[in-house]
Design a protein around this motif. Structure first.
Motif, PDB file in Angstrom:
ATOM      1  N   LEU A 238       0.842  -1.200   0.000  1.00 31.38           N
ATOM      2  CA  LEU A 238       0.000   0.000   0.000  1.00 31.38           C
ATOM      3  C   LEU A 238       0.878   1.252   0.000  1.00 31.38           C
ATOM      4  CD1 LEU A 238      -2.988   0.689   0.091  1.00 31.38           C
ATOM      5  CD2 LEU A 238      -2.846   0.803   2.558  1.00 31.38           C
ATOM      6  N   MET A 239       1.984   1.177   0.753  1.00 30.31           N
ATOM      7  CA  MET A 239       2.882   2.324   0.813  1.00 30.31           C
ATOM      8  C   MET A 239       3.490   2.595  -0.557  1.00 30.31           C
ATOM      9  SD  MET A 239       4.022   4.697   2.523  1.00 30.31           S
ATOM     10  CE  MET A 239       4.500   4.924   4.197  1.00 30.31           C
ATOM     11  N   ILE A 240       3.806   1.529  -1.281  1.00 27.27           N
ATOM     12  CA  ILE A 240       4.351   1.713  -2.630  1.00 27.27           C
ATOM     13  C   ILE A 240       3.313   2.407  -3.505  1.00 27.27           C
ATOM     14  CG2 ILE A 240       5.016   0.455  -4.728  1.00 27.27           C
ATOM     15  CD1 ILE A 240       6.403  -1.563  -2.877  1.00 27.27           C
ATOM     16  N   LEU A 241       2.052   1.996  -3.361  1.00 29.12           N
ATOM     17  CA  LEU A 241       0.999   2.633  -4.154  1.00 29.12           C
ATOM     18  C   LEU A 241       0.875   4.116  -3.810  1.00 29.12           C
ATOM     19  CD1 LEU A 241      -1.770  -0.109  -4.141  1.00 29.12           C
ATOM     20  CD2 LEU A 241      -0.181   0.503  -5.953  1.00 29.12           C
ATOM     21  N   VAL A 242       1.047   4.430  -2.513  1.00 29.68           N
ATOM     22  CA  VAL A 242       0.955   5.833  -2.104  1.00 29.68           C
ATOM     23  C   VAL A 242       2.111   6.628  -2.695  1.00 29.68           C
ATOM     24  CG1 VAL A 242       1.129   7.381  -0.125  1.00 29.68           C
ATOM     25  CG2 VAL A 242      -0.355   5.395  -0.003  1.00 29.68           C
ATOM     26  N   LEU A 243       3.284   6.002  -2.719  1.00 31.11           N
ATOM     27  CA  LEU A 243       4.478   6.724  -3.177  1.00 31.11           C
ATOM     28  C   LEU A 243       4.628   6.711  -4.692  1.00 31.11           C
ATOM     29  CD1 LEU A 243       7.055   5.618  -0.479  1.00 31.11           C
ATOM     30  CD2 LEU A 243       5.827   7.767  -0.652  1.00 31.11           C
TER      31      LEU A 243
END
Lengths: 362, 419
Positions: B235-240
Motif C-alpha cells: 500500500l505504501m508503494i501505491l501511495v508513493l
C-alpha cells in the motif's frame, strides 16, 4: 460451586495460524473475589488467555463463561471487565480526571456522580490532587496507580492486569505489588493477573496457574506451588532450585531411590512424578533445604561437597558447591547467629531430608 | 522549593567559577562543531532562498526607473503644487530628459513603468522622445505640438506622483486598488478587478483541497498504520508511486480521464446515468483543478498522518473498549484526538503547497480554475510586470505566514509532527 465461579474456561483452544495451538485445551475457573495469576515465560500463552477473556481475541474452540453466561460473542465493551495494560494505555490527550471519567461517561453517568466516583478512585490510589495533570506529567508509578484506578472506577466485578508492573524499577514494583494486593482485598474484586515474574506472583496471588507451551503445568496456591511442584518445569520456574538428573532404581510407596548420573551416588527422594522403576527423573531440591555438616543419621542423603563459590547477599550466603558430579549445586546458608562458616575450596559434608527432595519428570 | 533555592544563590564549581560560565566553556567546542557542520547549508539557504525573497520583496516597492530616467523633470515638479498646469521649467526639464533618455535608451523603462499606472503613457513618452530632437525651445509649445496630451495636468500629476524611489502602486494594484487623478486610493473600475477574487478563490480552493485530502487520506493512513507489514508495504508503494511519475504525466492523465470525450464521461453515458448530449464539463474549470490537485497533494497528507498513527499504540483503543466504549466512540474520542498532530502537519503542508500551486491549474484549470500563482507567472513571463508579480507574491507569503501564526495559536506548532 459453579455459581461461585466468576469465570470459567471450558476446553478453550486458540490458534493464530491454523497450524499450531497457542492455548491447548484450557480448563480453568476463577472464583469470585479471587486473585488468580497466570504465570509463565513469554510465549507460553498466558497473555492470549487474558486477551480472550477481555474479548480482544476469539477462542478457536471452546467456551468462556462470565458469571455463567457464554461470552464468546460478546464484544469487549459489553463485558464490563476492567483492564490494566502493560504500558498503562492512559489516554495522553486527556487529563487524569478525564481518563477516569471516560468509562463513566460512556456509561452515561451524570457528571456529578461521575466526579464523585473519580475523586474516590483517585483517593483510593492516593493521588487525590492529581486530577488535572496529564499522564505525561506523572512518574511511572503514578501512571501505574492511575491505570489501576481507571480500571476500577466503574466498579467491575473482574479486573484483568497484563504485566502491569513490568516497566517499573524494583523498589517501586514491590511497593505496587502490596498496593494492588491491598486494593484487591479491600474491594473484594476478582483479579486475573498476568506476569512472568514469579516473585510477583507469589507475593500477590491466591492461586497461580503456571503456563508453559499453552498448557497449565500446575494450578495451586503460592506455598503449595513452591513447596510441592508437580513437575520439573514448575520446580525450575518457581524459585531457585537444584536439579539432579538420574534414574529411578526402585520405588518404595511414596518414596524412591534414585541413581544419579555421572556416578553421583544414590539419593532417597519423594516419588512425585516419575515413570516408575527404570525411568529417567529430575530431582528437585530447594537450596535453603540443604544443611551443611548435618548431624550423623539425621538425614538419609549425605554427600561430600567442595565449595566452589561464596556470594555474600546480606540475609544469606549463596554457596555454590560441586557435589554428586554437579558443580551448579547451590546452597543458601542463612546469615543467622552461629551459622556454618566455610571457605572457598574447602570440603564440607552436606545433606538433606528425603521429604525435601522431589523426584519429578525427566 | 529546593529548585528555587538552588537558582537563587548561583551554583559555583569547586574553584569558584560560576557553574554556568564553566558549563558554557565546556559546551563551546560542541557548539562550534555544530555550527561548522550546518554553516554550508545556512550559507546556501541565505544565498539561494532568503536573498532572492528579499530581492523580490524589494521589487514590489521599487520605483527607481522613473527618477533615474527623468531626473530633471522630477526635480522641476517638486516645486509644483499640483494645481493647474506645471511651470514652463517642467516642460523644459522634460524635453531635456527625453532627449537624454532617447540617447541613453533609459527612457523606455520609465515609460513602461508609467504605463502600468495609466495606459497610453508609454506611447506618449516614446513618441515624444523620438520627435523631441526636431524641436527647439519653447519646450512647452514643442511638447504640446508633438502630442496635446501634454496639455493635460493629469499626465503631469501622474509623473509627479510616481517620481519617488519607492511606490505602493504595485500593492494597490495587486489588491484591485489604484490612484485616481487626485492621487487618492480608490478601487479599480469593476472591469479591471481580478486579484481580490483570485486571492479569495485560491484560499477557498486550497482549503477545499486540504479538506478533501484529509478525508481521503485519513482512511488510507489508518490502513497503512494498522495492516500487517506485508500488506502495508504494498500500500505504501501505491501511495508513493505518484512521486515516481512526472507531475506533467499525472496532470495530463486527468485530462484523459475527465474531458468531455474522456473515460469518465464515456462510462457515465454507457451506464446511462447521463445522455450523450449531457456530457459533463469536468476539466478546464474548477472541478479539474480540484480533482487533479487533490490527487497530487494526497501523499503529503498521508505521510505525516501515517507516521503519527504508527506511533499510536493499539492498546489505547483496547483500553477504551475495555472501559466500555463501543468501537465508534473509542475511535472518535481516543484515536482521532491523538492523530491531530498528523492532521495539522499534513493540513498545513497541503494547504501551503496548494496555495502556491501553479502547473496543475495552468494545465487543467481553464479560465475559472486559475489560481493566484498563475497570475504571478503571467506577470513574470508574459506582461513582464515584475513589480506586480513581486507584490502579489509578497502578499501571498505574508498571508501564509499569518495563517501559520493562527495555526500556531490554535493548535500549537509543537504539536505538529512531520515524521
Amino acid at each position: 460451586m459453579a455459581q461461585n465461579n466468576i469465570v470459567e474456561f471450558n476446553h478453550v483452544q486458540k490458534s493464530y495460524d491454523g497450524e499450531t495451538l497457542v492455548v491447548k485445551d484450557l480448563n480453568l475457573h476463577v472464583e469470585r473475589g479471587e486473585f488468580l495469576t497466570l504465570l509463565g515465560p513469554s510465549g507460553s500463552g498466558k497473555t492470549t488467555v487474558l486477551m480472550m477473556l477481555a474479548g480482544f481475541e476469539v477462542p478457536t474452540h471452546g467456551e468462556i463463561l462470565l458469571n455463567g453466561t457464554p461470552i464468546n460473542n460478546v464484544p469487549p465493551h459489553k463485558r464490563g471487565i476492567g483492564m490494566v495494560f502493560q504500558n498503562y494505555a492512559l489516554f495522553p490527550h486527556m487529563t487524569v480526571a478525564e481518563n477516569l471519567r471516560f468509562p463513566l461517561e460512556v456509561r452515561k453517568m451524570s457528571r456529578a456522580d461521575a466526579d464523585k466516583k473519580v475523586q474516590r478512585a483517585l483517593d483510593m490510589v492516593r493521588l487525590g490532587n492529581f486530577g488535572n495533570r496529564r499522564p505525561a506529567q506523572l512518574s511511572g508509578g503514578q501512571q501505574q496507580r492511575i491505570a489501576v484506578a481507571r480500571a476500577l472506577v466503574f466498579d467491575p466485578e473482574l479486573v484483568l492486569m497484563d504485566e502491569p508492573l513490568g516497566a517499573l524499577d524494583k523498589n517501586l514494583r514491590e511497593e505496587m505489588q502490596f498496593e494492588i494486593k491491598h486494593i484487591h482485598e479491600s474491594l473484594g474484586v476478582s483479579v486475573v493477573y498476568v506476569t512472568h515474574d514469579q516473585s510477583e506472583a507469589l507475593t500477590m496471588s491466591n492461586r497461580i496457574a503456571v503456563f508453559e507451551e499453552g498448557v497449565i503445568q500446575q494450578l495451586a496456591a503460592p506455598d503449595q506451588l513452591y513447596e510441592e511442584p508437580r513437575n520439573a518445569f514448575v520446580a525450575y520456574f518457581i524459585g531457585e532450585n537444584n536439579r539432579l538428573r538420574g534414574r529411578v532404581k526402585n520405588v518404595n510407596g511414596t518414596s524412591c531411590t534414585v541413581e544419579l548420573e555421572n556416578q553421583g551416588g544414590t539419593v532417597e527422594a519423594l516419588n512425585i512424578n516419575t515413570g516408575g522403576q527404570g525411568s529417567d527423573t529430575t530431582l528437585s531440591l530447594r537450596p535453603e533445604r540443604v544443611s551443611v555438616n548435618p548431624d550423623a543419621n539425621a538425614v538419609p542423603n549425605v554427600f561430600d561437597a567442595r565449595v566452589e563459590e561464596l556470594i555474600y547477599l546480606g540475609d544469606h550466603i549463596r554457596t555454590r558447591v560441586s557435589v554428586c558430579g554437579n558443580d551448579e549445586f547451590v546452597i543458601k546458608i542463612p546469615n543467622a547467629q552461629g551459622h556454618a562458616t566455610i571457605k572457598k575450596g574447602e570440603n564440607v559434608r552436606i545433606g538433606w531430608a528425603m521429604e525435601d527432595c522431589r523426584a519429578l519428570d525427566a | 522549593m529546593a529548585q528555587a533555592e538552588l537558582t537563587a544563590n548561583a551554583m559555583t564549581t569547586a574553584d569558584g567559577t560560576p557553574l554556568k560560565v564553566s558549563l558554557r566553556r565546556a559546551m563551546r567546542r560542541n557548539k562550534l562543531i555544530a555550527f561548522g557542520l550546518t554553516a554550508p547549508l545556512l550559507l546556501f539557504i541565505l544565498i539561494s532562498f532568503l536573498m532572492p525573497i528579499f530581492d523580490m520583496a524589494m521589487r514590489s516597492v521599487d520605483n527607481a526607473a522613473v527618477p533615474e530616467a527623468i531626473p530633471r523633470t522630477v526635480q522641476a515638479l517638486e516645486a509644483w503644487d499640483g494645481e493647474g498646469m506645471p511651470p514652463d521649467a517642467a516642460f523644459a526639464a522634460m524635453a531635456a530628459d527625453l532627449k537624454e533618455g532617447q540617447k541613453t535608451r533609459t527612457i523606455g523603462q520609465a515609460a513602461t513603468r508609467l504605463n502600468y499606472q495609466e495606459s497610453g503613457m508609454r506611447s506618449l513618452i516614446m513618441k515624444s522622445a523620438r520627435r523631441i530632437g526636431q524641436y527647439e525651445a519653447p519646450w512647452k509649445a514643442a511638447l504640446i505640438d508633438i502630442d496635446d496630451d501634454w496639455e493635460d495636468p493629469a499626465v503631469w500629476k501622474l509623473i509627479k506622483r510616481q517620481s519617488g524611489a519607492f511606490t505602493a502602486a504595485y500593492y494597490l494594484n495587486a489588491l484591485d486598488y489604484t490612484y485616481n487623478e487626485e492621487g487618492e486610493v480608490v478601487e479599480q473600475p469593476e472591469y479591471r478587478q481580478i486579484y481580490q477574487m483570485l486571492f479569495v478563490r485560491t484560499l477557498w480552493m486550497s482549503a477545499l483541497i486540504t479538506g478533501l485530502c484529509l478525508l481521503l487520506g485519513f482512511p488510507v493512513s489508518y490502513l497503512l498504520a494498522t495492516l500487517p507489514a506485508r500488506h502495508s508495504n504494498l500500500l505504501m508503494i501505491l501511495v508513493l508511486l505518484p512521486f515516481w511519475t512526472s507531475l506533467l504525466v499525472r496532470t495530463t492523465s486527468w485530462i484523459v480521464m475527465l474531458q468531455t470525450e474522456g473515460v469518465l464521461n464515456d462510462i457515465l453515458v454507457w451506464i446511462g446515468l447521463i445522455s450523450d448530449d449531457g456530457r459533463m464539463q469536468m476539466i478546464y474549470n474548477k472541478i479539474g483543478t480540484i480533482v487533479a490537485m487533490t490527487q497530487i497533494l494526497l501523499p503529503f497528507m498521508i505521510l505525516p498522518l501515517y507516521s503519527v498513527m504508527r506511533g499510536i499504540s493499539p492498546s489505547y483503543m483496547r483500553a477504551a473498549r475495555s472501559l466500555g466504549a463501543n468501537p465508534l466512540v473509542a475511535f472518535w474520542r481516543v484515536y482521532v484526538p491523538q492523530t491531530v498532530p498528523g492532521m495539522g502537519a499534513g493540513g498545513i503542508l497541503v494547504f501551503i503547497l496548494a496555495i502556491g500551486y501553479y502547473i496543475t491549474p495552468a494545465l487543467v484549470g481553464g479560465q475559472s480554475g486559475q489560481l493566484i500563482s498563475n497570475y504571478i507567472a503571467y506577470h513574470m513571463q508574459q506582461s513582464l510586470n515584475w513589480g506586480l508579480a513581486a507584490a502579489i507574491g509578497t502578499i501571498l507569503l505574508g498571508g501564509v505566514l499569518v495563517l501559520y501564526l493562527i495555526y500556531n495559536r490554535i493548535v500549537g506548532i509543537d504539536n505538529m509532527k512531520l515524521g
